[in-house]
Scaffold this active site. Sequence first.
Site, PDB file in Angstrom:
ATOM      1  N   ARG A  61     -16.265 -17.563   0.419  1.00 39.17           N
ATOM      2  CA  ARG A  61     -15.358 -18.603   0.329  1.00 39.17           C
ATOM      3  C   ARG A  61     -14.281 -18.426   1.705  1.00 39.17           C
ATOM      4  O   ARG A  61     -14.348 -19.420   2.563  1.00 39.17           O
ATOM      5  CB  ARG A  61     -14.105 -18.357  -0.806  1.00 39.17           C
ATOM      6  CG  ARG A  61     -13.142 -19.313  -1.237  1.00 39.17           C
ATOM      7  CD  ARG A  61     -11.910 -19.401  -0.417  1.00 39.17           C
ATOM      8  NE  ARG A  61     -11.255 -17.907  -0.316  1.00 39.17           N
ATOM      9  CZ  ARG A  61     -10.278 -17.761   0.670  1.00 39.17           C
ATOM     10  NH1 ARG A  61      -9.747 -18.831   1.389  1.00 39.17           N
ATOM     11  NH2 ARG A  61      -9.457 -16.681   0.768  1.00 39.17           N
ATOM     12  N   ASP A  62     -13.544 -17.490   2.060  1.00 40.23           N
ATOM     13  CA  ASP A  62     -12.681 -17.503   3.118  1.00 40.23           C
ATOM     14  C   ASP A  62     -13.495 -17.491   4.297  1.00 40.23           C
ATOM     15  O   ASP A  62     -13.146 -18.199   5.289  1.00 40.23           O
ATOM     16  CB  ASP A  62     -11.834 -16.120   2.973  1.00 40.23           C
ATOM     17  CG  ASP A  62     -10.769 -16.059   3.799  1.00 40.23           C
ATOM     18  OD1 ASP A  62     -10.189 -17.208   4.391  1.00 40.23           O
ATOM     19  OD2 ASP A  62     -10.148 -15.155   3.983  1.00 40.23           O
ATOM     20  N   HIS A  67      -5.497  -7.968   2.512  1.00 41.73           N
ATOM     21  CA  HIS A  67      -6.418  -8.897   3.014  1.00 41.73           C
ATOM     22  C   HIS A  67      -5.899  -9.344   4.412  1.00 41.73           C
ATOM     23  O   HIS A  67      -5.104  -9.713   4.764  1.00 41.73           O
ATOM     24  CB  HIS A  67      -5.986 -10.234   2.193  1.00 41.73           C
ATOM     25  CG  HIS A  67      -6.989 -11.364   2.834  1.00 41.73           C
ATOM     26  ND1 HIS A  67      -8.021 -11.893   1.960  1.00 41.73           N
ATOM     27  CD2 HIS A  67      -6.544 -12.303   3.703  1.00 41.73           C
ATOM     28  CE1 HIS A  67      -8.388 -13.021   2.634  1.00 41.73           C
ATOM     29  NE2 HIS A  67      -7.807 -13.345   3.786  1.00 41.73           N
ATOM     30  N   HIS A 119      -6.733 -10.107   8.219  1.00 38.35           N
ATOM     31  CA  HIS A 119      -7.332 -10.740   9.228  1.00 38.35           C
ATOM     32  C   HIS A 119      -7.517  -9.835  10.662  1.00 38.35           C
ATOM     33  O   HIS A 119      -6.664  -9.116  10.509  1.00 38.35           O
ATOM     34  CB  HIS A 119      -6.948 -11.861   9.431  1.00 38.35           C
ATOM     35  CG  HIS A 119      -7.534 -13.152   8.411  1.00 38.35           C
ATOM     36  ND1 HIS A 119      -8.540 -13.920   8.410  1.00 38.35           N
ATOM     37  CD2 HIS A 119      -6.949 -13.168   7.156  1.00 38.35           C
ATOM     38  CE1 HIS A 119      -8.596 -14.764   7.805  1.00 38.35           C
ATOM     39  NE2 HIS A 119      -7.736 -14.254   6.585  1.00 38.35           N
ATOM     40  N   CYS A 123      -8.484 -19.191   8.444  1.00 33.44           N
ATOM     41  CA  CYS A 123      -7.939 -20.217   7.360  1.00 33.44           C
ATOM     42  C   CYS A 123      -7.740 -21.585   8.243  1.00 33.44           C
ATOM     43  O   CYS A 123      -7.187 -21.509   9.438  1.00 33.44           O
ATOM     44  CB  CYS A 123      -6.624 -19.906   6.973  1.00 33.44           C
ATOM     45  SG  CYS A 123      -5.814 -21.131   5.875  1.00 33.44           S
ATOM     46  N   ASN A 179     -11.818 -12.789   8.284  1.00 36.89           N
ATOM     47  CA  ASN A 179     -11.430 -11.677   7.512  1.00 36.89           C
ATOM     48  C   ASN A 179     -11.958 -10.251   8.277  1.00 36.89           C
ATOM     49  O   ASN A 179     -12.932 -10.402   8.859  1.00 36.89           O
ATOM     50  CB  ASN A 179     -11.604 -11.904   6.172  1.00 36.89           C
ATOM     51  CG  ASN A 179     -10.630 -11.003   5.327  1.00 36.89           C
ATOM     52  OD1 ASN A 179     -10.898  -9.724   4.790  1.00 36.89           O
ATOM     53  ND2 ASN A 179      -9.551 -11.786   4.971  1.00 36.89           N
TER      54      ASN A 179
HETATM   55  C1  HMG Z   1      -2.997 -28.279  -3.042  1.00 34.85           C
HETATM   56  C2  HMG Z   1      -3.389 -29.494  -2.228  1.00 34.85           C
HETATM   57  C3  HMG Z   1      -4.400 -30.209  -3.223  1.00 34.85           C
HETATM   58  C4  HMG Z   1      -2.138 -30.562  -2.455  1.00 34.85           C
HETATM   59  O1  HMG Z   1      -2.644 -31.677  -1.638  1.00 34.85           O
HETATM   60  P1  HMG Z   1      -1.819 -33.020  -1.867  1.00 34.85           P
HETATM   61  O2  HMG Z   1      -2.294 -34.048  -0.875  1.00 34.85           O
HETATM   62  O3  HMG Z   1      -0.313 -32.556  -1.775  1.00 34.85           O
HETATM   63  O4  HMG Z   1      -1.988 -33.335  -3.392  1.00 34.85           O
HETATM   64  P2  HMG Z   1      -2.056 -34.383  -4.450  1.00 34.85           P
HETATM   65  O5  HMG Z   1      -1.723 -33.790  -5.639  1.00 34.85           O
HETATM   66  O6  HMG Z   1      -0.965 -35.602  -3.936  1.00 34.85           O
HETATM   67  O7  HMG Z   1      -3.537 -34.815  -4.335  1.00 34.85           O
HETATM   68  C5  HMG Z   1      -3.979 -35.677  -3.349  1.00 34.85           C
HETATM   69  C6  HMG Z   1      -5.569 -36.014  -3.592  1.00 34.85           C
HETATM   70  O8  HMG Z   1      -6.331 -34.761  -3.754  1.00 34.85           O
HETATM   71  C7  HMG Z   1      -6.760 -34.402  -5.158  1.00 34.85           C
HETATM   72  N1  HMG Z   1      -6.659 -33.177  -5.504  1.00 34.85           N
HETATM   73  C8  HMG Z   1      -5.438 -32.514  -5.865  1.00 34.85           C
HETATM   74  N2  HMG Z   1      -5.901 -31.397  -6.009  1.00 34.85           N
HETATM   75  C9  HMG Z   1      -7.077 -31.204  -6.148  1.00 34.85           C
HETATM   76  C10 HMG Z   1      -7.949 -30.170  -6.495  1.00 34.85           C
HETATM   77  N3  HMG Z   1      -7.671 -29.014  -6.911  1.00 34.85           N
HETATM   78  N4  HMG Z   1      -9.217 -30.215  -6.195  1.00 34.85           N
HETATM   79  C11 HMG Z   1      -9.821 -31.690  -5.917  1.00 34.85           C
HETATM   80  N5  HMG Z   1      -8.925 -32.410  -5.577  1.00 34.85           N
HETATM   81  C12 HMG Z   1      -7.739 -32.407  -5.800  1.00 34.85           C
HETATM   82  C13 HMG Z   1      -5.859 -35.479  -5.895  1.00 34.85           C
HETATM   83  O9  HMG Z   1      -6.933 -36.115  -7.140  1.00 34.85           O
HETATM   84  C14 HMG Z   1      -5.794 -36.500  -4.886  1.00 34.85           C
HETATM   85  O10 HMG Z   1      -6.966 -37.267  -4.836  1.00 34.85           O
HETATM   86  P3  HMG Z   1      -6.929 -38.998  -4.184  1.00 34.85           P
HETATM   87  O11 HMG Z   1      -5.839 -39.641  -5.421  1.00 34.85           O
HETATM   88  O12 HMG Z   1      -6.383 -39.006  -3.072  1.00 34.85           O
HETATM   89  O13 HMG Z   1      -8.422 -39.303  -4.424  1.00 34.85           O
HETATM   90  C15 HMG Z   1      -4.115 -29.530  -0.996  1.00 34.85           C
HETATM   91  O14 HMG Z   1      -2.990 -29.220  -0.071  1.00 34.85           O
HETATM   92  C16 HMG Z   1      -5.181 -28.536  -0.899  1.00 34.85           C
HETATM   93  O15 HMG Z   1      -6.046 -28.572  -1.457  1.00 34.85           O
HETATM   94  N6  HMG Z   1      -4.893 -27.424  -0.109  1.00 34.85           N
HETATM   95  C17 HMG Z   1      -5.752 -26.338  -0.074  1.00 34.85           C
HETATM   96  C18 HMG Z   1      -5.909 -25.766   1.431  1.00 34.85           C
HETATM   97  C19 HMG Z   1      -6.993 -24.464   1.490  1.00 34.85           C
HETATM   98  O16 HMG Z   1      -7.774 -24.387   0.649  1.00 34.85           O
HETATM   99  N7  HMG Z   1      -6.443 -23.657   2.230  1.00 34.85           N
HETATM  100  C20 HMG Z   1      -7.256 -22.508   2.527  1.00 34.85           C
HETATM  101  C21 HMG Z   1      -7.139 -21.644   1.422  1.00 34.85           C
HETATM  102  S1  HMG Z   1      -5.890 -20.429   1.463  1.00 34.85           S
HETATM  103  C22 HMG Z   1      -6.450 -19.086   2.518  1.00 34.85           C
HETATM  104  O17 HMG Z   1      -7.493 -19.367   3.034  1.00 34.85           O
HETATM  105  C23 HMG Z   1      -5.462 -17.885   2.647  1.00 34.85           C
HETATM  106  C24 HMG Z   1      -6.131 -16.987   1.979  1.00 34.85           C
HETATM  107  C25 HMG Z   1      -5.829 -17.044   0.311  1.00 34.85           C
HETATM  108  O18 HMG Z   1      -7.396 -16.569   2.330  1.00 34.85           O
HETATM  109  C26 HMG Z   1      -4.951 -15.602   2.170  1.00 34.85           C
HETATM  110  C27 HMG Z   1      -4.825 -15.387   3.471  1.00 34.85           C
HETATM  111  O19 HMG Z   1      -5.200 -15.136   4.643  1.00 34.85           O
HETATM  112  O20 HMG Z   1      -3.533 -16.011   4.025  1.00 34.85           O
END
Ligand code: HMG
Length: 303
Positions: free
Chosen positions: A16-17, A208, A210, A241, A250
């Site tokens: 995933r990450d 966690h 990096h 990320c 990581n």
């Molecule tokens: C949170 C949202 C969805 C808000 O995104 P948004 O644009 O504000 O959301 P929305 O509710 O307005 O939806 C926009 C569109 O996305 C769809 N949608 C909405 N939710 C989903 C879903 N769950 N699965 C699939 N589709 C989804 C929704 O249906 C819509 O589709 P459209 O009508 O435009 O066709 C967006 O910002 C997002 O997906 N962000 C994820 C970013 C991400 O994955 N970042 C990396 C992971 S975190 C990380 O790596 C850090 C970590 C954990 O490792 C720890 C560290 O090191 O810090």
Amino acid sequence: MNALPQKVTLVEVGPRDGLQNEKTPVSTEHKAALVAMLQAAGLTEIEVTSFVSPKWVPQMADNLAVMAAIERRADVRYSVLTPNLKGLEAALLALPHEVVVFAAASEAFSQKNINCSITESIERFAPVVQAAHAAGIKVRGALSCALGCPYQGEVSLDEVERVARLMRAIGVDHLGVADTIGVGTPRRVQQALERALRYFPLAEVSGHFHDTYGQALANIYASLEVGVHTFDASVAGLGGCPYAKGATGNVATEDVVFMLNGLGIDTGVDIDRLVDAGAFISGVLGRAPVSRVARALLAKRVA
Ligand SMILES: CC(C)(COP(=O)([O-])OP(=O)([O-])OC[C@H]1O[C@@H](n2cnc3c(N)ncnc32)[C@H](O)[C@@H]1OP(=O)([O-])[O-])[C@@H](O)C(=O)NCCC(=O)NCCSC(=O)C[C@@](C)(O)CC(=O)[O-]
């Protein structure tokens, strides 16, 4: 000095990450093969994919297909990221053991990563936690930018504590203290962990880290000194990320296992098979593993 823990649980986040930031699509088959090799190496906790918007993170768009393709073992727990109820509902179809919600200790990062404020994110996660618990699924929380933020710079310990408290208040079971951009150093890491430990028991706090600034192993050692014994790690040091520009992967799982082996701490992981898994996925991506331990062990094999 306190005795270090005798056993450490590693949560392998490479699938995933590690892969989420890769621009070239990695096939579902290669992702499933990576999971197979990781579990064959003895990893018992694997973060497989994320149920986030495919527009935001295209590499994870095959989440359901990957979860269907992996060959599950009874001794392995599989987790997935879910940012909202839509993600949770899709994730439930994939039958994970655990889901991960992810908040930040930085307003700026919260906006960039999940497009909402910290307060809004907590409000959004509350029903996710409730629904996951109703389905009998444990919820891990990731607390991004606990040691620094790519947008706002310094992050205060009080803010780390505040978000840890909010996560606990909505029922999150476990908190992963995340150094998203790898700027943390050992004493500061201990202080951040101590804030999390005010709300979560020792067995439910993890690190966690990096490795952007080469501090990750030192930070794991510092975490062991305060008793923390669960860490995320990414095979071959993959990752970063997409919303933390310049952040490298990581900490490499190979590097962590090598250090823990040297300390006589049990991980249950076979380092040679782990190096095979790292070499496999690095080959798929067309580059050498970032892990220095993997590079050294691979060089020894050809010598
Ligand atoms: C949170 C949202 C969805 C808000 O995104 P948004 O644009 O504000 O959301 P929305 O509710 O307005 O939806 C926009 C569109 O996305 C769809 N949608 C909405 N939710 C989903 C879903 N769950 N699965 C699939 N589709 C989804 C929704 O249906 C819509 O589709 P459209 O009508 O435009 O066709 C967006 O910002 C997002 O997906 N962000 C994820 C970013 C991400 O994955 N970042 C990396 C992971 S975190 C990380 O790596 C850090 C970590 C954990 O490792 C720890 C560290 O090191 O810090």
